[in-house]
Enzyme design. Structure first.
Site, PDB file in Angstrom:
ATOM      1  N   THR A  51      46.708  -1.924  -6.741  1.00 58.66           N
ATOM      2  CA  THR A  51      45.317  -2.749  -6.103  1.00 58.66           C
ATOM      3  C   THR A  51      45.462  -4.197  -5.935  1.00 58.66           C
ATOM      4  OG1 THR A  51      43.934  -0.861  -7.289  1.00 58.66           O
ATOM      5  CG2 THR A  51      42.710  -2.793  -6.377  1.00 58.66           C
TER       6      THR A  51
ATOM      7  N   GLU B 126      37.308  12.780   0.659  1.00 56.88           N
ATOM      8  CA  GLU B 126      37.439  11.889   1.707  1.00 56.88           C
ATOM      9  C   GLU B 126      37.595  12.204   3.023  1.00 56.88           C
ATOM     10  OE1 GLU B 126      38.827   8.446  -1.911  1.00 56.88           O
ATOM     11  OE2 GLU B 126      40.443   9.111  -0.343  1.00 56.88           O
TER      12      GLU B 126
ATOM     13  N   TYR C  78      32.806   5.662  -1.827  1.00 57.03           N
ATOM     14  CA  TYR C  78      33.039   4.662  -2.902  1.00 57.03           C
ATOM     15  C   TYR C  78      32.084   4.936  -4.026  1.00 57.03           C
ATOM     16  CZ  TYR C  78      36.195   1.768  -0.271  1.00 57.03           C
ATOM     17  OH  TYR C  78      37.145   1.285   0.269  1.00 57.03           O
TER      18      TYR C  78
ATOM     19  N   ARG D 215      50.957  -3.190   0.083  1.00 56.79           N
ATOM     20  CA  ARG D 215      50.357  -4.291  -0.637  1.00 56.79           C
ATOM     21  C   ARG D 215      51.283  -5.443  -1.098  1.00 56.79           C
ATOM     22  NH1 ARG D 215      46.131  -0.450  -3.607  1.00 56.79           N
ATOM     23  NH2 ARG D 215      44.389  -0.306  -1.966  1.00 56.79           N
TER      24      ARG D 215
ATOM     25  N   ASN E 123      42.924  -5.864   0.289  1.00 59.39           N
ATOM     26  CA  ASN E 123      43.921  -5.316  -0.232  1.00 59.39           C
ATOM     27  C   ASN E 123      44.618  -4.164   0.925  1.00 59.39           C
ATOM     28  OD1 ASN E 123      42.164  -3.222  -0.839  1.00 59.39           O
ATOM     29  ND2 ASN E 123      42.985  -2.849  -2.879  1.00 59.39           N
TER      30      ASN E 123
ATOM     31  N   PHE F 105      30.792  -5.286  -7.719  1.00 63.29           N
ATOM     32  CA  PHE F 105      31.600  -5.528  -6.234  1.00 63.29           C
ATOM     33  C   PHE F 105      30.790  -4.347  -5.248  1.00 63.29           C
ATOM     34  CE2 PHE F 105      34.845  -3.458  -8.548  1.00 63.29           C
ATOM     35  CZ  PHE F 105      35.250  -2.364  -8.064  1.00 63.29           C
TER      36      PHE F 105
ATOM     37  N   ARG G 193      50.448   6.819  -2.517  1.00 61.23           N
ATOM     38  CA  ARG G 193      49.987   5.689  -3.338  1.00 61.23           C
ATOM     39  C   ARG G 193      51.038   4.907  -3.779  1.00 61.23           C
ATOM     40  NH1 ARG G 193      44.381   5.128  -4.971  1.00 61.23           N
ATOM     41  NH2 ARG G 193      45.180   4.787  -7.208  1.00 61.23           N
TER      42      ARG G 193
END
Ligand code: CMP
Length: 156
Positions: A91, A126, A49, A102, A112, A57, A85
């Site tokens: 999101t 990643e 992240y 989602r 989510n 957050f 995606r």
């Protein structure tokens, strides 16, 4: 063919959505080339992240993601990053498109359910955070000849 990283987050695990999520990607025609359950470390989450490191957050997000094991996957296909995606949706769960993961199962922004790589560079980064080279598998997909035309598979 490209690869993309997916995490089923703690809320997705707790809600019993692993099978549903895997099934949606399989039905679309994507190929599963890596899969594991993992308790991500603070270091891994900071790397994962990094683009959010200055956000308010960031701490909450990392402690949520590190609070229990998650399920990490690598999916492969033509334009896999974009395709995944789209299947995942935007999101904020309560605004995500009906028909997306989602959109069908989520109401929250933080909870989510699932993460999907945003672009091919992120996908490579990643995948390398969670998977070793020997945990990604190259195998011939029996259905690929009916999922893609020859020219899409680079056969002609
Ligand atoms: P994702 O897009 O997978 O990666 C970043 C995550 O940060 C996002 O999903 C949400 O889970 C989380 N997130 C985004 N915005 C907020 C916010 N305002 N508050 C808490 N978490 C957030």
């Amino acid at each position: 063919m490209t690869r993309t990283a997916v995490l089923v987050k703690p809320d997705g695990l707790q809600r019993g959505l692993i099978g549903e999520i895997v099934s949606r990607f399989e039905r679309k025609g994507l190929k599963l080339v890596g899969l594991k359950m993992v308790a991500m470390t603070d270091r891994q989450l900071s790397d994962w992240y990094q683009e959010h490191k200055d956000k308010s957050f960031f701490g909450d997000l990392k402690s949520f993601m590190g609070s229990m094991p998650i399920v990490a996957m690598v999916w492969q296909g033509l334009d896999a990053v974009t395709v995944v995606r789209k299947l995942v949706g935007t999101t904020l769960g309560r605004e995500a498109e009906a028909g997306s993961i989602r959109g069908d199962f989520g109401m929250s922004q933080q909870y989510n359910l699932i993460h999907a790589s945003a672009n091919e560079d992120d996908a490579k980064r990643e995948v390398a955070i969670v998977f070793g080279k020997d945990e990604i598998f190259d195998y011939s997909g029996a259905m690929e000849c009916v999922i893609y035309a020859d020219y899409e598979r680079g056969e002609k």
